[in-house]
Design a protein around this motif. Structure first.
Motif, PDB file in Angstrom:
ATOM      1  N   PRO A  71       9.765  -8.945   2.108  1.00  0.00           N
ATOM      2  CA  PRO A  71       8.571  -9.279   1.505  1.00  0.00           C
ATOM      3  C   PRO A  71       7.433  -9.356   2.589  1.00  0.00           C
ATOM      4  N   ALA A  72       6.577  -8.137   2.350  1.00  0.00           N
ATOM      5  CA  ALA A  72       5.571  -8.101   3.083  1.00  0.00           C
ATOM      6  C   ALA A  72       4.307  -7.829   2.410  1.00  0.00           C
ATOM      7  N   CYS A  73       2.987  -8.404   2.869  1.00  0.00           N
ATOM      8  CA  CYS A  73       1.708  -8.068   2.482  1.00  0.00           C
ATOM      9  C   CYS A  73       1.219  -7.226   3.284  1.00  0.00           C
ATOM     10  N   PHE A  74       0.678  -5.908   2.793  1.00  0.00           N
ATOM     11  CA  PHE A  74       0.173  -4.728   3.242  1.00  0.00           C
ATOM     12  C   PHE A  74      -1.547  -4.619   3.092  1.00  0.00           C
ATOM     13  N   SER A  75      -2.110  -4.116   3.966  1.00  0.00           N
ATOM     14  CA  SER A  75      -3.591  -3.631   3.744  1.00  0.00           C
ATOM     15  C   SER A  75      -3.599  -2.414   4.578  1.00  0.00           C
ATOM     16  N   MET A  76      -4.692  -1.597   3.988  1.00  0.00           N
ATOM     17  CA  MET A  76      -4.890  -0.086   4.720  1.00  0.00           C
ATOM     18  C   MET A  76      -6.465  -0.097   4.408  1.00  0.00           C
ATOM     19  N   TYR A  77      -6.936   0.168   5.689  1.00  0.00           N
ATOM     20  CA  TYR A  77      -8.474   0.445   5.917  1.00  0.00           C
ATOM     21  C   TYR A  77      -8.736   2.011   6.106  1.00  0.00           C
ATOM     22  N   LEU A  78      -9.651   2.697   5.302  1.00  0.00           N
ATOM     23  CA  LEU A  78      -9.663   3.928   5.848  1.00  0.00           C
ATOM     24  C   LEU A  78     -11.074   4.390   6.355  1.00  0.00           C
ATOM     25  N   PHE A  79     -11.310   5.120   7.291  1.00  0.00           N
ATOM     26  CA  PHE A  79     -12.710   5.467   7.869  1.00  0.00           C
ATOM     27  C   PHE A  79     -12.942   6.933   8.020  1.00  0.00           C
ATOM     28  N   LEU A 232      -6.362   2.356   9.202  1.00  0.00           N
ATOM     29  CA  LEU A 232      -5.706   1.121  10.169  1.00  0.00           C
ATOM     30  C   LEU A 232      -4.798   0.377   8.957  1.00  0.00           C
ATOM     31  N   MET A 233      -3.479   0.196   9.264  1.00  0.00           N
ATOM     32  CA  MET A 233      -2.679  -0.297   8.308  1.00  0.00           C
ATOM     33  C   MET A 233      -2.215  -1.748   8.999  1.00  0.00           C
ATOM     34  N   ILE A 234      -2.178  -2.810   8.010  1.00  0.00           N
ATOM     35  CA  ILE A 234      -1.583  -4.080   8.756  1.00  0.00           C
ATOM     36  C   ILE A 234      -0.674  -4.594   7.767  1.00  0.00           C
ATOM     37  N   LYS A 235       0.663  -4.912   8.381  1.00  0.00           N
ATOM     38  CA  LYS A 235       1.757  -5.450   7.334  1.00  0.00           C
ATOM     39  C   LYS A 235       2.063  -6.773   8.088  1.00  0.00           C
ATOM     40  N   ILE A 236       2.224  -7.570   7.244  1.00  0.00           N
ATOM     41  CA  ILE A 236       2.497  -9.209   7.529  1.00  0.00           C
ATOM     42  C   ILE A 236       3.702  -9.619   6.594  1.00  0.00           C
ATOM     43  N   HIS A 237       4.425 -10.472   7.416  1.00  0.00           N
ATOM     44  CA  HIS A 237       5.640 -10.978   6.314  1.00  0.00           C
ATOM     45  C   HIS A 237       4.885 -12.055   5.719  1.00  0.00           C
ATOM     46  N   SER A 495     -13.165   2.570   2.528  1.00  0.00           N
ATOM     47  CA  SER A 495     -11.864   2.253   1.322  1.00  0.00           C
ATOM     48  C   SER A 495     -11.219   1.350   1.856  1.00  0.00           C
ATOM     49  N   TYR A 496     -10.412   0.390   1.002  1.00  0.00           N
ATOM     50  CA  TYR A 496      -9.722  -0.721   1.355  1.00  0.00           C
ATOM     51  C   TYR A 496      -8.702  -0.882   0.314  1.00  0.00           C
ATOM     52  N   HIS A 497      -7.448  -0.832   0.889  1.00  0.00           N
ATOM     53  CA  HIS A 497      -6.187  -1.053  -0.437  1.00  0.00           C
ATOM     54  C   HIS A 497      -5.252  -2.047   0.059  1.00  0.00           C
ATOM     55  N   VAL A 498      -4.754  -2.803  -0.977  1.00  0.00           N
ATOM     56  CA  VAL A 498      -3.717  -3.958  -0.664  1.00  0.00           C
ATOM     57  C   VAL A 498      -2.390  -3.758  -1.509  1.00  0.00           C
ATOM     58  N   LEU A 499      -1.290  -4.305  -0.979  1.00  0.00           N
ATOM     59  CA  LEU A 499      -0.069  -4.475  -1.752  1.00  0.00           C
ATOM     60  C   LEU A 499       0.493  -5.872  -1.533  1.00  0.00           C
ATOM     61  N   PRO A 500       1.015  -6.394  -2.713  1.00  0.00           N
ATOM     62  CA  PRO A 500       1.872  -7.355  -2.718  1.00  0.00           C
ATOM     63  C   PRO A 500       3.388  -7.140  -2.250  1.00  0.00           C
ATOM     64  N   PRO A 501       4.171  -8.021  -1.960  1.00  0.00           N
ATOM     65  CA  PRO A 501       5.598  -7.644  -1.992  1.00  0.00           C
ATOM     66  C   PRO A 501       6.156  -7.322  -3.493  1.00  0.00           C
ATOM     67  N   SER A 502       7.169  -6.509  -3.453  1.00  0.00           N
ATOM     68  CA  SER A 502       7.675  -6.215  -4.412  1.00  0.00           C
ATOM     69  C   SER A 502       8.796  -7.180  -5.119  1.00  0.00           C
ATOM     70  N   SER A 503       9.341  -7.196  -6.129  1.00  0.00           N
ATOM     71  CA  SER A 503      10.414  -7.981  -6.583  1.00  0.00           C
ATOM     72  C   SER A 503      11.619  -7.620  -5.639  1.00  0.00           C
ATOM     73  N   PRO A 504      12.447  -8.708  -5.498  1.00  0.00           N
ATOM     74  CA  PRO A 504      13.883  -8.442  -4.672  1.00  0.00           C
ATOM     75  C   PRO A 504      14.881  -7.664  -5.716  1.00  0.00           C
ATOM     76  N   GLY A 505      14.433  -7.523  -6.737  1.00  0.00           N
ATOM     77  CA  GLY A 505      15.303  -6.605  -7.741  1.00  0.00           C
ATOM     78  C   GLY A 505      15.114  -4.905  -7.427  1.00  0.00           C
ATOM     79  N   LYS A 506      15.989  -4.307  -7.903  1.00  0.00           N
ATOM     80  CA  LYS A 506      16.251  -2.849  -7.489  1.00  0.00           C
ATOM     81  C   LYS A 506      15.144  -2.220  -8.366  1.00  0.00           C
ATOM     82  N   ALA A 507      14.599  -1.166  -8.233  1.00  0.00           N
ATOM     83  CA  ALA A 507      13.639  -0.313  -8.849  1.00  0.00           C
ATOM     84  C   ALA A 507      12.354  -1.007  -9.468  1.00  0.00           C
ATOM     85  N   THR A 508      11.988  -1.889  -8.438  1.00  0.00           N
ATOM     86  CA  THR A 508      10.596  -2.665  -9.011  1.00  0.00           C
ATOM     87  C   THR A 508       9.548  -2.288  -8.061  1.00  0.00           C
TER      88      THR A 508
END
Length: 567
Positions: A71-79, A232-237, A495-508
């Protein structure tokens, strides 16, 4: 492709020099490190404790972790310039000083945490520095195996804390941020596909609990279609904080550094700007609305099964690898035109309603185009929508997040009018706002999940019950990002993009929507299996197509009403 741990030829370019510098930088201790200058009037926004217990939400995110789910939150910055390692290192050194929690590590043994911390502090400074140097040398040489956390024998989930006590936070006073930064050089041949593959591998990589639970990956030598030269990618639990707290922390630090302001001044400045923008009256939850929402959620989770975006082989274990893709930006002004065109006294649209409606249309289009199992299509998608309970003006790195289930009706792409689609989505979002269920979930998990003995998925019958629900929904978040482009030193992120953690379930899927400067974009991550190879790309392209369809309908409607549009 050169990584931070590969050998380099004698004639190497500047990107390769950074990769070598990151890999070979000598371990530094409190005595030898030379930290970057901190903005004036800086204020730590978290108390400098030694050891303290996690709350139930923090502990829950650890308890759910397993080999195929982080379960990680993800960010990506593009330059469009080459972001260098020293700039990234200086940024994180300032961030660690402004927000001390970035120096905290997870301690899975709560009963002995205080004793071990007391023994450590009893050692002399020279002894502590020697231990730290030896640890760093072992880490650099690959002699210190990563710690992916203890596991439960039956469920294979994380054994966080004891049966009756949660895991602890413990400060690592000798930690240096170079341990958590990696550099990769693509030798000026890094295409968009290379970038997406690197992001997928980075997302799938488990955390090393020997260190604080965040990681940064600097990718150089890119040559993307939009002119990107580095990322630059940043991943935080997620146990560290909710996504809003993480984003607030590093954007506040960047603003403080670029404008020469104190961190407290930056926080007050942002809070005032938010108050000026906020004038919308919130919907008040009711008991009747809560009871209706609870009944609706249980019925839809356990009485229906989704038919799209599934593994071909239902018994296949969840893949440990991830796929990633993000869309180009859609102008924010276009979203505002859609809201302006179809807003009425009977349907008070928000920008979030518009974004969710576009997502629903995109998911319907992608499901129609990519149906892995060739079965009857879904009529709607189950989505878990994160909801923040963060108090106004609160900047702590703390989990104030909860959420609720929403079922996004798939529109008939040929026959459903835009106003009908917006009305259905608005009604679904209104259902969430009229319910106390998100707050009830937060209060329950905050206290209940402090005790591993009460984590029901660790027991056979309850595990099947919970994972039946976990596998039904995706997670989709809509985050308001910075209104102006951010800079790391002299390098501006286009450019800047983010992601939340997915569900613990398969194929999510994990689906992240964010506004950044004048654009709005979508990022998608899902399991890396053959039947899903095209899912992230097709969904992102469908999102742009769906946005264009609603924009054209809005412009047409505004023109018929004699209102001027600004393209």
């Amino acid at each position: 492709m050169h990584t931070a741990y590969s050998s380099l030829p004698p004639n190497r370019n500047e990107d390769a020099d950074d990769a070598m510098l990151a890999a070979m930088e000598q371990p530094r201790t409190n005595r030898t490190r030379n930290l970057a200058s901190v903005p004036q009037n800086q204020v730590n926004t978290m108390k400098e404790g030694r050891v303290f217990p996690m709350n139930g939400i923090d502990n829950l995110t650890l308890l759910m972790e397993e080999d195929a789910y982080h379960p990680a939150c993800f960010s990506m910055y593009l330059f469009k310039s080459t972001l260098d390692y020293r700039t990234v290192r200086d940024f994180f050194e300032v961030l660690v000083q402004l927000y001390p929690k970035y120096r905290y590590v997870v301690d899975f043994q709560p009963y002995s945490a205080h004793i071990r911390d007391k023994k450590r502090r009893a050692k002399s400074e020279e002894e502590r520095e020697k231990i730290h140097r030896e640890r760093n040398e072992a880490l650099k040489q690959g002699k210190l195996p990563p710690n992916h956390g203890p596991r439960m024998r039956y469920s294979r989930t994380m054994r966080a804390g004891s049966w009756l006590r949660p895991a602890q936070w413990r400060i690592d006073e000798d930690f240096h941020i170079s341990e958590n930064i990696e550099v990769i050089s693509c030798a000026d041949r890094g295409s968009d596909d290379h970038l997406f593959k690197i992001a997928g591998r980075f997302l799938a990589r488990p955390f090393d609990y020997n260190k604080p639970v965040w990681e940064a990956l600097l990718v150089q030598g890119l040559d993307t279609l939009n002119g990107g030269k580095s990322a630059l990618m940043i991943k935080i639990h997620h146990c560290f904080s909710d996504g809003q707290g993480m984003i607030q922390s590093y954007h506040a630090a960047l603003t403080a550094m670029s404008k020469g302001m104190g961190i407290k001044e930056v926080q007050q400045w942002v809070d005032i700007a938010k108050k000026k923008k906020s004038g919308r009256k919130d919907v008040t939850p009711t008991v009747l609305g809560t009871m209706s929402h609870i009944s609706y959620t249980m019925r839809e989770l356990y009485m229906r099964k989704r038919k799209s975006f599934l593994y071909r082989n239902p018994s296949q274990p969840r893949s440990t690898q991830r796929l990633y893709y993000h869309s180009d930006g859609v102008p924010m002004d276009a979203f505002k035109r859609i809201r302006q065109a179809f807003n009425s006294d009977f349907m008070a649209l928000t920008l979030n309603d518009v974004a969710i409606a576009i997502l629903a249309r995109a998911m319907a289009q992608a499901a129609e185009q990519l149906n892995p199992r060739n079965t009857k299509q879904d009529r709607r998608a189950a989505v878990f929508v994160p909801i923040s309970l963060r108090p106004e003006g609160n900047w702590d790195l703390f989990n104030f997040t909860t959420g609720a289930m929403a079922w996004l009706p798939y529109p008939d792409l040929k026959n459903t009018t835009v106003i009908e689609q917006l009305s259905r989505v608005h009604k679904e979002m209104h259902r969430l706002k009229r319910s106390y269920l998100p707050k009830m979930w937060y209060k329950t998990f905050y206290h209940w999940c402090k005790h591993r003995i009460l984590f029901l998925p660790n027991y056979p019958v309850f595990r099947q019950f919970f994972y039946r629900a976990f596998s039904e929904y995706h997670v989709a978040t809509n985050v308001p990002g910075p209104t102006e482009p951010v800079k790391f030193g002299k390098h501006e992120a286009y450019s800047y993009h983010v992601l939340p953690p997915s569900s613990p379930g398969k194929a999510t899927m994990a689906i992240g929507m964010i506004s950044y400067a004048s654009d709005f974009s979508l990022a998608v991550s899902c399991d890396d299996v053959p039947e899903f190879k095209e899912v992230p790309r097709v969904l992102c392209e469908a999102f742009q197509d769906a946005a264009q369809a609603l924009i054209e309908a809005a412009d047409k409607h505004l023109a018929s009403q004699g209102q001027q549009t600004h393209k």
